[in-house]
Design an enzyme around this catalytic site. Structure first.
Site, mmCIF file in Angstrom:
data_model
loop_
_atom_site.group_PDB
_atom_site.id
_atom_site.type_symbol
_atom_site.label_atom_id
_atom_site.label_comp_id
_atom_site.label_asym_id
_atom_site.label_seq_id
_atom_site.Cartn_x
_atom_site.Cartn_y
_atom_site.Cartn_z
ATOM 1 N N ASP A 43 40.278 -17.199 16.160
ATOM 2 C CA ASP A 43 41.669 -16.900 16.509
ATOM 3 C C ASP A 43 42.624 -17.822 15.757
ATOM 4 O O ASP A 43 43.843 -17.676 15.855
ATOM 5 C CB ASP A 43 41.904 -16.960 18.018
ATOM 6 C CG ASP A 43 41.522 -18.293 18.643
ATOM 7 O OD1 ASP A 43 41.102 -19.209 17.909
ATOM 8 O OD2 ASP A 43 41.645 -18.421 19.879
ATOM 9 N N SER A 44 42.057 -18.733 14.961
ATOM 10 C CA SER A 44 42.868 -19.527 14.030
ATOM 11 C C SER A 44 43.587 -18.630 13.037
ATOM 12 O O SER A 44 44.534 -19.065 12.370
ATOM 13 C CB SER A 44 41.979 -20.523 13.273
ATOM 14 O OG SER A 44 40.834 -19.886 12.727
ATOM 15 N N ASP A 82 36.048 -14.813 18.040
ATOM 16 C CA ASP A 82 36.690 -15.479 19.169
ATOM 17 C C ASP A 82 37.241 -14.472 20.167
ATOM 18 O O ASP A 82 37.860 -13.473 19.772
ATOM 19 C CB ASP A 82 37.863 -16.338 18.684
ATOM 20 C CG ASP A 82 37.460 -17.752 18.332
ATOM 21 O OD1 ASP A 82 36.444 -18.232 18.870
ATOM 22 O OD2 ASP A 82 38.168 -18.386 17.530
ATOM 23 N N LYS A 112 32.811 -15.873 20.937
ATOM 24 C CA LYS A 112 32.976 -17.306 21.208
ATOM 25 C C LYS A 112 34.054 -17.511 22.257
ATOM 26 O O LYS A 112 35.120 -16.890 22.191
ATOM 27 C CB LYS A 112 33.333 -18.085 19.941
ATOM 28 C CG LYS A 112 33.446 -19.611 20.183
ATOM 29 C CD LYS A 112 33.468 -20.387 18.883
ATOM 30 C CE LYS A 112 34.800 -20.285 18.168
ATOM 31 N NZ LYS A 112 35.922 -20.904 18.957
ATOM 32 N N GLU A 114 36.040 -20.707 24.691
ATOM 33 C CA GLU A 114 36.325 -22.139 24.716
ATOM 34 C C GLU A 114 36.289 -22.697 26.131
ATOM 35 O O GLU A 114 36.739 -22.047 27.080
ATOM 36 C CB GLU A 114 37.716 -22.410 24.124
ATOM 37 C CG GLU A 114 37.851 -22.037 22.663
ATOM 38 C CD GLU A 114 39.231 -22.353 22.114
ATOM 39 O OE1 GLU A 114 39.476 -22.037 20.942
ATOM 40 O OE2 GLU A 114 40.071 -22.923 22.858
ATOM 41 N N GLU A 181 34.072 -29.576 18.559
ATOM 42 C CA GLU A 181 35.225 -29.835 17.701
ATOM 43 C C GLU A 181 35.893 -31.160 18.048
ATOM 44 O O GLU A 181 36.212 -31.429 19.210
ATOM 45 C CB GLU A 181 36.245 -28.702 17.815
ATOM 46 C CG GLU A 181 37.473 -28.908 16.930
ATOM 47 C CD GLU A 181 38.361 -27.690 16.822
ATOM 48 O OE1 GLU A 181 39.405 -27.789 16.144
ATOM 49 O OE2 GLU A 181 38.028 -26.641 17.402
#
Length: 278
Positions: A43-44, A82, A112, A114, A181
Protein backbone atom coordinates in the site's frame (compact mmCIF):
# COMPACT_ATOMS: atom_id res chain seq x y z
CA UNK A 1 7.16 -20.17 -9.22
CA UNK A 2 8.32 -20.44 -5.62
CA UNK A 3 5.65 -21.23 -3.03
CA UNK A 4 5.37 -20.89 0.74
CA UNK A 5 6.89 -24.38 1.02
CA UNK A 6 9.92 -23.21 -0.93
CA UNK A 7 10.30 -20.20 1.36
CA UNK A 8 10.28 -22.45 4.42
CA UNK A 9 13.00 -24.58 2.81
CA UNK A 10 15.03 -21.47 2.02
CA UNK A 11 14.92 -20.47 5.68
CA UNK A 12 15.94 -23.96 6.78
CA UNK A 13 18.85 -23.99 4.32
CA UNK A 14 19.96 -20.45 5.12
CA UNK A 15 19.25 -19.10 1.63
CA UNK A 16 18.21 -15.43 1.83
CA UNK A 17 14.81 -14.55 0.35
CA UNK A 18 14.60 -11.51 -1.92
CA UNK A 19 11.42 -9.47 -1.95
CA UNK A 20 10.71 -6.25 -3.84
CA UNK A 21 7.65 -4.08 -4.22
CA UNK A 22 6.05 -3.60 -7.61
CA UNK A 23 2.96 -1.64 -8.49
CA UNK A 24 2.46 -2.02 -12.24
CA UNK A 25 3.19 -4.21 -15.26
CA UNK A 26 6.66 -2.88 -16.18
CA UNK A 27 8.06 -2.88 -12.64
CA UNK A 28 6.74 -6.41 -12.04
CA UNK A 29 8.15 -7.63 -15.36
CA UNK A 30 11.60 -6.25 -14.52
CA UNK A 31 11.48 -7.70 -11.00
CA UNK A 32 10.70 -11.13 -12.41
CA UNK A 33 13.44 -10.85 -15.03
CA UNK A 34 15.86 -10.04 -12.19
CA UNK A 35 14.71 -13.27 -10.45
CA UNK A 36 13.26 -11.69 -7.32
CA UNK A 37 11.82 -14.46 -5.13
CA UNK A 38 8.70 -12.63 -4.04
CA UNK A 39 6.87 -9.44 -5.06
CA UNK A 40 4.98 -7.23 -2.62
CA UNK A 41 2.22 -5.03 -3.96
CA UNK A 42 2.44 -2.68 -1.00
CA UNK A 43 0.00 0.00 0.00
CA UNK A 44 3.12 2.17 -0.18
CA UNK A 45 1.85 2.69 -3.73
CA UNK A 46 -0.26 5.41 -2.16
CA UNK A 47 2.84 7.53 -1.65
CA UNK A 48 5.25 6.47 -4.41
CA UNK A 49 2.68 6.06 -7.21
CA UNK A 50 -0.47 7.97 -6.26
CA UNK A 51 1.18 10.89 -4.48
CA UNK A 52 -0.58 10.64 -1.11
CA UNK A 53 1.16 11.69 2.10
CA UNK A 54 0.59 8.28 3.69
CA UNK A 55 -0.83 4.84 3.00
CA UNK A 56 -4.12 5.66 4.74
CA UNK A 57 -6.12 6.81 1.65
CA UNK A 58 -5.38 3.61 -0.30
CA UNK A 59 -8.48 1.51 -0.98
CA UNK A 60 -9.26 -2.13 -1.68
CA UNK A 61 -10.02 -1.12 -5.27
CA UNK A 62 -6.56 0.46 -5.57
CA UNK A 63 -4.90 -2.74 -4.37
CA UNK A 64 -6.91 -4.90 -6.75
CA UNK A 65 -6.19 -2.62 -9.71
CA UNK A 66 -2.44 -2.54 -9.14
CA UNK A 67 -2.11 -6.22 -8.26
CA UNK A 68 -3.84 -7.22 -11.49
CA UNK A 69 -1.22 -5.24 -13.41
CA UNK A 70 1.59 -6.83 -11.40
CA UNK A 71 0.22 -10.33 -12.06
CA UNK A 72 0.25 -9.64 -15.79
CA UNK A 73 3.89 -8.59 -15.55
CA UNK A 74 5.10 -11.36 -13.23
CA UNK A 75 3.17 -14.53 -13.96
CA UNK A 76 5.82 -16.80 -12.43
CA UNK A 77 6.52 -14.94 -9.17
CA UNK A 78 4.82 -15.30 -5.78
CA UNK A 79 2.83 -12.12 -5.14
CA UNK A 80 1.82 -10.73 -1.75
CA UNK A 81 -0.71 -7.89 -1.61
CA UNK A 82 -1.30 -5.52 1.29
CA UNK A 83 -4.76 -5.30 2.77
CA UNK A 84 -5.15 -1.51 2.99
CA UNK A 85 -6.02 0.66 5.98
CA UNK A 86 -9.24 -0.34 7.78
CA UNK A 87 -10.05 -3.11 5.31
CA UNK A 88 -9.43 -5.73 8.02
CA UNK A 89 -10.32 -3.71 11.14
CA UNK A 90 -13.98 -4.40 10.51
CA UNK A 91 -16.23 -7.36 11.25
CA UNK A 92 -14.88 -10.82 10.39
CA UNK A 93 -17.48 -11.07 7.65
CA UNK A 94 -16.50 -7.76 6.05
CA UNK A 95 -12.81 -8.62 6.44
CA UNK A 96 -13.42 -11.87 4.57
CA UNK A 97 -15.30 -10.04 1.82
CA UNK A 98 -12.38 -7.64 1.34
CA UNK A 99 -9.80 -10.44 1.45
CA UNK A 100 -11.78 -12.62 -0.96
CA UNK A 101 -12.14 -9.73 -3.40
CA UNK A 102 -8.42 -9.00 -3.43
CA UNK A 103 -7.43 -12.63 -3.91
CA UNK A 104 -10.10 -13.58 -6.44
CA UNK A 105 -10.10 -10.38 -8.49
CA UNK A 106 -6.38 -9.62 -8.47
CA UNK A 107 -4.73 -13.03 -8.43
CA UNK A 108 -2.59 -12.36 -5.34
CA UNK A 109 -1.07 -15.48 -3.79
CA UNK A 110 -1.08 -14.10 -0.23
CA UNK A 111 -2.23 -11.06 1.71
CA UNK A 112 -0.26 -8.95 4.20
CA UNK A 113 -1.71 -7.40 7.34
CA UNK A 114 -0.03 -5.11 9.86
CA UNK A 115 0.11 -5.35 13.63
CA UNK A 116 -0.86 -7.78 16.36
CA UNK A 117 -3.61 -7.45 18.98
CA UNK A 118 -6.95 -8.06 17.31
CA UNK A 119 -5.11 -8.67 14.03
CA UNK A 120 -3.95 -12.04 15.39
CA UNK A 121 -7.51 -13.34 15.23
CA UNK A 122 -7.78 -11.94 11.70
CA UNK A 123 -4.68 -13.89 10.64
CA UNK A 124 -6.20 -17.06 12.09
CA UNK A 125 -9.58 -16.36 10.49
CA UNK A 126 -8.13 -15.80 7.02
CA UNK A 127 -5.65 -18.67 7.09
CA UNK A 128 -8.35 -21.04 8.33
CA UNK A 129 -10.34 -20.07 5.24
CA UNK A 130 -7.39 -20.98 3.03
CA UNK A 131 -5.97 -17.51 2.41
CA UNK A 132 -2.19 -17.34 3.06
CA UNK A 133 -1.25 -14.36 5.23
CA UNK A 134 2.04 -12.55 5.76
CA UNK A 135 2.24 -10.70 9.09
CA UNK A 136 3.98 -7.34 9.58
CA UNK A 137 5.40 -6.09 12.89
CA UNK A 138 7.66 -3.29 14.08
CA UNK A 139 7.03 -0.05 12.27
CA UNK A 140 3.59 -0.47 10.74
CA UNK A 141 2.96 2.44 8.34
CA UNK A 142 -0.83 2.24 8.64
CA UNK A 143 -0.44 3.03 12.35
CA UNK A 144 2.20 5.78 12.26
CA UNK A 145 -0.20 8.17 13.97
CA UNK A 146 -0.45 5.87 16.98
CA UNK A 147 3.26 5.02 16.92
CA UNK A 148 4.28 8.68 16.93
CA UNK A 149 5.71 8.79 13.43
CA UNK A 150 8.21 6.77 11.44
CA UNK A 151 10.41 5.59 14.32
CA UNK A 152 12.40 2.47 15.12
CA UNK A 153 10.33 0.07 17.23
CA UNK A 154 11.47 -2.30 19.99
CA UNK A 155 14.49 -0.31 21.14
CA UNK A 156 13.92 -0.99 24.85
CA UNK A 157 13.61 -4.35 26.59
CA UNK A 158 9.91 -4.02 27.37
CA UNK A 159 8.78 -3.18 23.84
CA UNK A 160 11.20 -5.76 22.43
CA UNK A 161 9.66 -8.49 24.56
CA UNK A 162 6.23 -7.53 23.29
CA UNK A 163 7.41 -7.76 19.68
CA UNK A 164 8.85 -11.21 20.36
CA UNK A 165 5.56 -12.40 21.82
CA UNK A 166 3.58 -10.83 18.99
CA UNK A 167 5.81 -12.55 16.44
CA UNK A 168 5.20 -15.93 18.07
CA UNK A 169 1.46 -15.29 18.12
CA UNK A 170 1.49 -14.40 14.43
CA UNK A 171 3.15 -17.71 13.64
CA UNK A 172 0.76 -19.63 15.87
CA UNK A 173 -2.17 -17.94 14.11
CA UNK A 174 -0.98 -19.35 10.80
CA UNK A 175 1.09 -16.60 9.17
CA UNK A 176 3.35 -17.96 6.41
CA UNK A 177 5.99 -15.24 6.86
CA UNK A 178 6.69 -12.14 8.93
CA UNK A 179 7.86 -8.73 7.78
CA UNK A 180 9.94 -6.92 10.41
CA UNK A 181 10.26 -3.21 9.73
CA UNK A 182 12.57 -0.76 11.49
CA UNK A 183 13.57 -2.84 14.48
CA UNK A 184 17.05 -3.23 16.03
CA UNK A 185 19.08 -5.90 14.23
CA UNK A 186 19.71 -7.78 17.49
CA UNK A 187 15.97 -8.10 18.08
CA UNK A 188 15.30 -9.12 14.48
CA UNK A 189 17.97 -11.83 14.75
CA UNK A 190 16.44 -13.16 17.96
CA UNK A 191 12.92 -13.24 16.53
CA UNK A 192 14.14 -14.98 13.38
CA UNK A 193 15.69 -17.74 15.46
CA UNK A 194 12.52 -18.15 17.50
CA UNK A 195 10.26 -18.68 14.49
CA UNK A 196 9.99 -21.49 11.97
CA UNK A 197 8.43 -19.17 9.36
CA UNK A 198 10.66 -16.81 7.35
CA UNK A 199 11.28 -13.26 8.51
CA UNK A 200 11.61 -10.58 5.86
CA UNK A 201 13.44 -7.48 7.03
CA UNK A 202 13.24 -3.87 5.99
CA UNK A 203 15.50 -1.85 8.23
CA UNK A 204 16.02 -4.93 10.41
CA UNK A 205 19.66 -5.80 9.74
CA UNK A 206 21.27 -8.83 8.11
CA UNK A 207 20.24 -11.65 10.44
CA UNK A 208 16.75 -12.14 9.08
CA UNK A 209 15.66 -14.68 6.47
CA UNK A 210 15.14 -12.19 3.67
CA UNK A 211 15.04 -8.55 2.67
CA UNK A 212 12.44 -6.29 1.08
CA UNK A 213 12.83 -2.80 -0.38
CA UNK A 214 10.53 -0.41 -2.20
CA UNK A 215 11.14 -0.52 -5.96
CA UNK A 216 11.27 3.27 -6.32
CA UNK A 217 13.72 3.62 -3.43
CA UNK A 218 16.07 0.95 -4.78
CA UNK A 219 16.38 2.54 -8.24
CA UNK A 220 15.96 6.19 -7.13
CA UNK A 221 12.84 6.84 -9.14
CA UNK A 222 10.55 9.71 -8.14
CA UNK A 223 11.75 9.85 -4.53
CA UNK A 224 13.25 12.95 -2.92
CA UNK A 225 14.66 11.21 0.14
CA UNK A 226 15.03 7.64 1.32
CA UNK A 227 15.21 6.08 4.80
CA UNK A 228 18.53 5.12 6.39
CA UNK A 229 17.95 1.43 5.69
CA UNK A 230 17.72 1.89 1.91
CA UNK A 231 20.62 1.26 -0.45
CA UNK A 232 20.13 2.81 -3.88
CA UNK A 233 21.65 0.57 -6.53
CA UNK A 234 21.13 2.94 -9.44
CA UNK A 235 19.56 6.31 -10.21
CA UNK A 236 17.16 6.12 -13.12
CA UNK A 237 15.62 9.42 -12.06
CA UNK A 238 18.64 11.39 -13.27
CA UNK A 239 18.59 9.62 -16.63
CA UNK A 240 14.84 10.16 -17.02
CA UNK A 241 15.06 13.89 -16.29
CA UNK A 242 18.04 14.19 -18.64
CA UNK A 243 16.16 12.44 -21.44
CA UNK A 244 12.97 14.46 -21.02
CA UNK A 245 14.92 17.73 -20.88
CA UNK A 246 16.70 16.86 -24.12
CA UNK A 247 13.36 16.06 -25.75
CA UNK A 248 11.94 19.44 -24.71
CA UNK A 249 15.02 21.24 -26.05
CA UNK A 250 14.96 19.42 -29.39
CA UNK A 251 11.26 20.10 -29.96
CA UNK A 252 11.73 23.78 -29.14
CA UNK A 253 14.72 24.09 -31.49
CA UNK A 254 13.24 22.02 -34.30
CA UNK A 255 15.73 19.16 -33.98
CA UNK A 256 12.97 16.65 -33.36
CA UNK A 257 11.40 15.00 -35.21
CA UNK A 258 13.89 14.37 -38.01
CA UNK A 259 12.92 12.93 -41.38
CA UNK A 260 13.81 9.43 -40.17
CA UNK A 261 11.10 9.76 -37.52
CA UNK A 262 8.46 10.74 -40.11
CA UNK A 263 6.30 8.96 -42.69
CA UNK A 264 6.06 9.88 -46.38
CA UNK A 265 3.65 9.61 -49.31
CA UNK A 266 4.55 8.58 -52.82
CA UNK A 267 5.08 11.56 -55.15
CA UNK A 268 2.12 10.62 -57.37
CA UNK A 269 -0.15 10.58 -54.32
CA UNK A 270 1.08 14.02 -53.34
CA UNK A 271 0.27 15.25 -56.87
CA UNK A 272 -3.20 13.75 -56.66
CA UNK A 273 -3.76 15.37 -53.29
CA UNK A 274 -2.62 18.95 -53.84
CA UNK A 275 -1.05 19.15 -57.27
CA UNK A 276 2.43 18.90 -55.91
CA UNK A 277 2.22 22.34 -54.32
CA UNK A 278 2.39 23.08 -50.63
Amino acid sequence: MKTKTDFLKMKEQGEPITMLTAYDYPSAKLAEEAEVDMILVGDSLGMVVLGYDSTVPVTVEDMIHHTKAVRRGAKETFIVTDMPFMSYHVSPQDTMVNARRIVQESGAHALKVEGAGEVISTIHYLTSAGIPVVAHLGLTPQSVGVLGGYKVQGKDAESAKKLIEDAKRCEEAGAIALVLECVPMQLAKFISKQLTIPTIGIGAGQKVDGQVLVYHDLISYGVNRVPKFVKQYTSVQEEIVRGISQYVTEVKTGQFPEEKHSFTMKEEECLALYGGKQ
